[in-house]
Design a protein around this motif. Structure first.
Motif, PDB file in Angstrom:
ATOM      1  N   MET A   1      -2.124  12.821  -7.835  1.00 22.36           N
ATOM      2  CA  MET A   1      -1.034  11.850  -7.966  1.00 22.36           C
ATOM      3  C   MET A   1      -1.652  10.498  -8.289  1.00 22.36           C
ATOM      4  SD  MET A   1       1.923  11.065  -5.134  1.00 22.36           S
ATOM      5  CE  MET A   1       3.407  10.163  -5.583  1.00 22.36           C
ATOM      6  N   ASP A   2      -1.236   9.883  -9.393  1.00 24.81           N
ATOM      7  CA  ASP A   2      -1.873   8.626  -9.773  1.00 24.81           C
ATOM      8  C   ASP A   2      -1.549   7.538  -8.764  1.00 24.81           C
ATOM      9  OD1 ASP A   2       0.252   6.589 -10.876  1.00 24.81           O
ATOM     10  OD2 ASP A   2       0.841   8.548 -11.660  1.00 24.81           O
ATOM     11  N   SER A   3      -2.431   6.544  -8.677  1.00 27.43           N
ATOM     12  CA  SER A   3      -2.339   5.537  -7.625  1.00 27.43           C
ATOM     13  C   SER A   3      -1.052   4.723  -7.701  1.00 27.43           C
ATOM     14  CB  SER A   3      -3.551   4.604  -7.689  1.00 27.43           C
ATOM     15  OG  SER A   3      -3.626   3.966  -8.960  1.00 27.43           O
ATOM     16  N   THR A   4      -0.573   4.448  -8.904  1.00 29.22           N
ATOM     17  CA  THR A   4       0.645   3.645  -9.047  1.00 29.22           C
ATOM     18  C   THR A   4       1.851   4.365  -8.437  1.00 29.22           C
ATOM     19  OG1 THR A   4      -0.198   2.608 -11.066  1.00 29.22           O
ATOM     20  CG2 THR A   4       2.175   2.493 -10.672  1.00 29.22           C
ATOM     21  N   ALA A   5       2.007   5.644  -8.759  1.00 29.25           N
ATOM     22  CA  ALA A   5       3.127   6.421  -8.217  1.00 29.25           C
ATOM     23  C   ALA A   5       2.994   6.580  -6.708  1.00 29.25           C
ATOM     24  CB  ALA A   5       3.191   7.790  -8.893  1.00 29.25           C
ATOM     25  N   PHE A   6       1.778   6.816  -6.243  1.00 30.32           N
ATOM     26  CA  PHE A   6       1.556   6.977  -4.812  1.00 30.32           C
ATOM     27  C   PHE A   6       1.884   5.698  -4.053  1.00 30.32           C
ATOM     28  CE2 PHE A   6      -1.393   6.451  -1.200  1.00 30.32           C
ATOM     29  CZ  PHE A   6      -0.922   7.466  -0.384  1.00 30.32           C
ATOM     30  N   GLU A   7       1.384   4.575  -4.533  1.00 31.03           N
ATOM     31  CA  GLU A   7       1.638   3.304  -3.851  1.00 31.03           C
ATOM     32  C   GLU A   7       3.119   2.948  -3.849  1.00 31.03           C
ATOM     33  OE1 GLU A   7      -0.919   0.574  -5.820  1.00 31.03           O
ATOM     34  OE2 GLU A   7      -2.747   1.532  -5.078  1.00 31.03           O
ATOM     35  N   ALA A   8       3.824   3.296  -4.914  1.00 25.58           N
ATOM     36  CA  ALA A   8       5.267   3.039  -4.960  1.00 25.58           C
ATOM     37  C   ALA A   8       5.986   3.889  -3.921  1.00 25.58           C
ATOM     38  CB  ALA A   8       5.813   3.320  -6.354  1.00 25.58           C
ATOM     39  N   ALA A   9       5.581   5.168  -3.791  1.00 26.44           N
ATOM     40  CA  ALA A   9       6.198   6.052  -2.804  1.00 26.44           C
ATOM     41  C   ALA A   9       5.917   5.561  -1.391  1.00 26.44           C
ATOM     42  CB  ALA A   9       5.687   7.476  -2.983  1.00 26.44           C
ATOM     43  N   VAL A  10       4.687   5.130  -1.123  1.00 27.49           N
ATOM     44  CA  VAL A  10       4.328   4.607   0.201  1.00 27.49           C
ATOM     45  C   VAL A  10       5.145   3.368   0.526  1.00 27.49           C
ATOM     46  CG1 VAL A  10       2.496   3.433   1.485  1.00 27.49           C
ATOM     47  CG2 VAL A  10       2.008   5.576   0.296  1.00 27.49           C
ATOM     48  N   SER A  11       5.251   2.470  -0.425  1.00 26.76           N
ATOM     49  CA  SER A  11       6.012   1.238  -0.207  1.00 26.76           C
ATOM     50  C   SER A  11       7.468   1.539   0.115  1.00 26.76           C
ATOM     51  CB  SER A  11       5.911   0.339  -1.444  1.00 26.76           C
ATOM     52  OG  SER A  11       6.682  -0.833  -1.282  1.00 26.76           O
ATOM     53  N   ASP A  12       8.048   2.489  -0.594  1.00 32.66           N
ATOM     54  CA  ASP A  12       9.446   2.836  -0.364  1.00 32.66           C
ATOM     55  C   ASP A  12       9.621   3.498   0.997  1.00 32.66           C
ATOM     56  OD1 ASP A  12      12.139   3.006  -0.900  1.00 32.66           O
ATOM     57  OD2 ASP A  12      11.975   4.745  -2.207  1.00 32.66           O
ATOM     58  N   LEU A  13       8.729   4.404   1.366  1.00 32.26           N
ATOM     59  CA  LEU A  13       8.848   5.096   2.641  1.00 32.26           C
ATOM     60  C   LEU A  13       8.621   4.162   3.831  1.00 32.26           C
ATOM     61  CD1 LEU A  13       7.054   8.479   1.871  1.00 32.26           C
ATOM     62  CD2 LEU A  13       9.445   8.187   2.529  1.00 32.26           C
ATOM     63  N   ARG A  14       7.759   3.191   3.661  1.00 34.14           N
ATOM     64  CA  ARG A  14       7.522   2.244   4.759  1.00 34.14           C
ATOM     65  C   ARG A  14       8.756   1.398   5.037  1.00 34.14           C
ATOM     66  NH1 ARG A  14       1.902  -0.580   5.832  1.00 34.14           N
ATOM     67  NH2 ARG A  14       3.421  -2.103   6.564  1.00 34.14           N
ATOM     68  N   GLY A  15       9.520   1.102   4.011  1.00 32.98           N
ATOM     69  CA  GLY A  15      10.720   0.300   4.194  1.00 32.98           C
ATOM     70  C   GLY A  15      10.397  -1.143   4.513  1.00 32.98           C
ATOM     71  N   GLU A  16      11.401  -1.850   4.983  1.00 32.58           N
ATOM     72  CA  GLU A  16      11.246  -3.282   5.232  1.00 32.58           C
ATOM     73  C   GLU A  16      10.757  -3.587   6.641  1.00 32.58           C
ATOM     74  OE1 GLU A  16      14.928  -5.170   4.330  1.00 32.58           O
ATOM     75  OE2 GLU A  16      14.903  -4.591   2.202  1.00 32.58           O
ATOM     76  N   ILE A  17      10.814  -2.610   7.541  1.00 33.46           N
ATOM     77  CA  ILE A  17      10.387  -2.828   8.924  1.00 33.46           C
ATOM     78  C   ILE A  17       8.998  -2.221   9.100  1.00 33.46           C
ATOM     79  CG2 ILE A  17      10.915  -2.467  11.357  1.00 33.46           C
ATOM     80  CD1 ILE A  17      13.828  -2.076  10.559  1.00 33.46           C
ATOM     81  N   PRO A  18       7.945  -3.041   9.256  1.00 35.10           N
ATOM     82  CA  PRO A  18       6.594  -2.494   9.399  1.00 35.10           C
ATOM     83  C   PRO A  18       6.496  -1.584  10.619  1.00 35.10           C
ATOM     84  CG  PRO A  18       6.537  -4.875   9.052  1.00 35.10           C
ATOM     85  CD  PRO A  18       7.963  -4.514   9.321  1.00 35.10           C
ATOM     86  N   PRO A  19       5.843  -0.448  10.493  1.00 36.13           N
ATOM     87  CA  PRO A  19       5.712   0.461  11.645  1.00 36.13           C
ATOM     88  C   PRO A  19       4.747  -0.096  12.676  1.00 36.13           C
ATOM     89  CG  PRO A  19       4.404   1.270   9.809  1.00 36.13           C
ATOM     90  CD  PRO A  19       5.168   0.084   9.290  1.00 36.13           C
ATOM     91  N   ARG A  20       4.990   0.224  13.951  1.00 40.09           N
ATOM     92  CA  ARG A  20       4.020  -0.104  14.989  1.00 40.09           C
ATOM     93  C   ARG A  20       2.819   0.815  14.792  1.00 40.09           C
ATOM     94  NH1 ARG A  20       8.977  -0.385  17.849  1.00 40.09           N
ATOM     95  NH2 ARG A  20       9.371  -2.450  18.761  1.00 40.09           N
ATOM     96  N   VAL A  21       1.627   0.221  14.731  1.00 35.31           N
ATOM     97  CA  VAL A  21       0.440   0.999  14.368  1.00 35.31           C
ATOM     98  C   VAL A  21       0.159   2.080  15.401  1.00 35.31           C
ATOM     99  CG1 VAL A  21      -2.002   0.885  13.777  1.00 35.31           C
ATOM    100  CG2 VAL A  21      -0.473  -0.980  13.104  1.00 35.31           C
ATOM    101  N   TRP A  22       0.288   1.764  16.694  1.00 34.08           N
ATOM    102  CA  TRP A  22       0.001   2.771  17.725  1.00 34.08           C
ATOM    103  C   TRP A  22       0.978   3.937  17.617  1.00 34.08           C
ATOM    104  CZ3 TRP A  22       3.710   4.220  21.147  1.00 34.08           C
ATOM    105  CH2 TRP A  22       4.785   3.339  21.343  1.00 34.08           C
ATOM    106  N   SER A  23       2.237   3.631  17.300  1.00 33.24           N
ATOM    107  CA  SER A  23       3.230   4.694  17.163  1.00 33.24           C
ATOM    108  C   SER A  23       2.964   5.536  15.920  1.00 33.24           C
ATOM    109  CB  SER A  23       4.633   4.076  17.097  1.00 33.24           C
ATOM    110  OG  SER A  23       5.626   5.072  17.062  1.00 33.24           O
TER     111      SER A  23
END
Length: 256
Positions: A1-23
Motif C-alpha cells: 500500500m503506497d504511503s500516501t494512501a496509507f497515511e490518508a487512511a490513518v488520518s481518517d481513522l484517527r478522526g479529530e479526537i486524538p487517542p489516549r496513547v496508553w489506551s
C-alpha cells in the motif's frame, strides 16, 4: 500500500479526537498479543509511529501500563519485550466478545417494574428509565418484579431510548460508521498493505470501535437511540478485520 494512501487512511481513522496513547497500546496488545505473547519494543515502536504516536509518548504510556499492572516487561539483549500480565490479559479477554462480535449483544429486552420496598440486584448493563422501571436483557426471577418483553417491531418512546446511551456516544457511532465506509472504499482501490501497515490499520479500527462499544449497555440495538449506528459499526469493523487479517509476530518482527 503506497504511503500516501496509507497515511490518508490513518488520518481518517484517527478522526479529530486524538487517542489516549496508553489506551491505544492496550488495543495493540489485545489485538495482536492477547494470548500473552511478547511484543518486542521495536515492533511496538514501528506500529505506533505509523499511527502518528511519538516515541516519547509511547514510553510514557508503557511506563503507566507497567505501573498499573497491565503489562510486564523484560530485557532481551539490547531491546525489551512487553506482554500482558495475567490481570491485563483477563480484562482484555473479558472485553473481546463485545469488541469483535458480529451480532448484537442481546436479542431480547424487557421492561421491568420493581417494588421499591424490595430492591433487586442489577448490573451496569441494565438501564433505569424511571426510578422504578429498568430495561434489561435478563429479567430477574421471582415475584418481586414485573417483566414485560419489549416488542422489536414497536419502538419504545424516544425518552426511554435516549436513556440507554448518551448523545456523545451516539454521535461518535455515526461518525465511525462513515469513517469505516470510507476506509473500505480506500482499501478497495489501494495496493495490499505490508504487515506493519496492516497492524496499524487494525489497531485503529479496533480501537475506534472499542472506545464506543464498551460504553454501551449490552442491550439489543432496537432499544438504543434511533441515531445509534452500532449495527453499521459492528458490520464495518468485521468486514475490515477480515480484509486485514492480523499478521503474525514473526512477520511483524521481520518487517520491523
Amino acid at each position: 500500500m503506497d504511503s500516501t494512501a496509507f497515511e490518508a487512511a490513518v488520518s481518517d481513522l484517527r478522526g479529530e479526537i486524538p487517542p489516549r496513547v496508553w489506551s491505544l497500546l492496550v488495543t495493540v496488545f489485545g489485538d495482536l498479543a492477547q494470548d500473552g505473547s511478547a511484543l518486542p519494543g521495536t515492533v511496538l515502536g514501528e506500529i505506533m509511529s505509523r499511527v502518528g504516536i511519538k516515541p516519547e509518548a509511547m514510553r510514557v504510556a508503557l511506563h503507566r501500563l507497567r505501573k498499573d499492572g497491565w503489562i510486564a516487561s523484560e530485557r532481551a539483549g539490547r531491546s525489551s519485550l512487553y506482554r500482558l500480565t495475567p490481570e491485563g490479559r483477563a480484562q482484555t479477554v473479558a472485553a473481546s466478545p463485545r469488541i469483535y462480535a458480529t451480532d448484537p449483544p442481546a436479542e431480547a429486552a424487557f421492561l421491568v417494574l420493581t417494588d421499591p420496598a424490595s430492591p433487586l440486584e442489577w448490573t451496569r448493563n441494565d438501564v433505569w428509565v424511571t426510578p422504578h422501571a429498568v430495561l434489561t436483557a435478563h429479567p430477574p426471577a421471582g415475584a418481586e418484579a414485573f417483566a414485560t418483553p419489549v416488542d422489536p417491531d414497536r419502538s419504545l418512546p424516544r425518552w426511554m431510548r435516549d436513556k440507554t446511551c448518551d448523545a456523545m456516544t451516539v454521535a461518535l457511532s455515526a461518525d465511525l460508521a462513515a469513517r469505516l465506509t470510507r476506509t473500505e472504499a480506500a482499501l478497495a482501490t489501494a495496493g495490499a498493505p505490508d504487515p506493519l501497515q496492516t497492524a496499524a490499520l487494525r489497531v485503529l479500527i479496533v480501537h475506534s470501535w472499542r472506545r464506543i462499544v464498551l460504553k454501551v449497555p449490552e442491550l439489543p440495538d432496537f432499544v438504543l437511540p434511533a441515531a445509534w449506528a452500532g449495527p453499521a459499526c459492528r458490520a464495518g469493523t468485521a468486514r475490515l478485520l477480515q480484509r486485514l487479517p492480523a499478521p503474525g509476530l514473526d512477520r511483524l518482527s521481520a518487517a520491523a
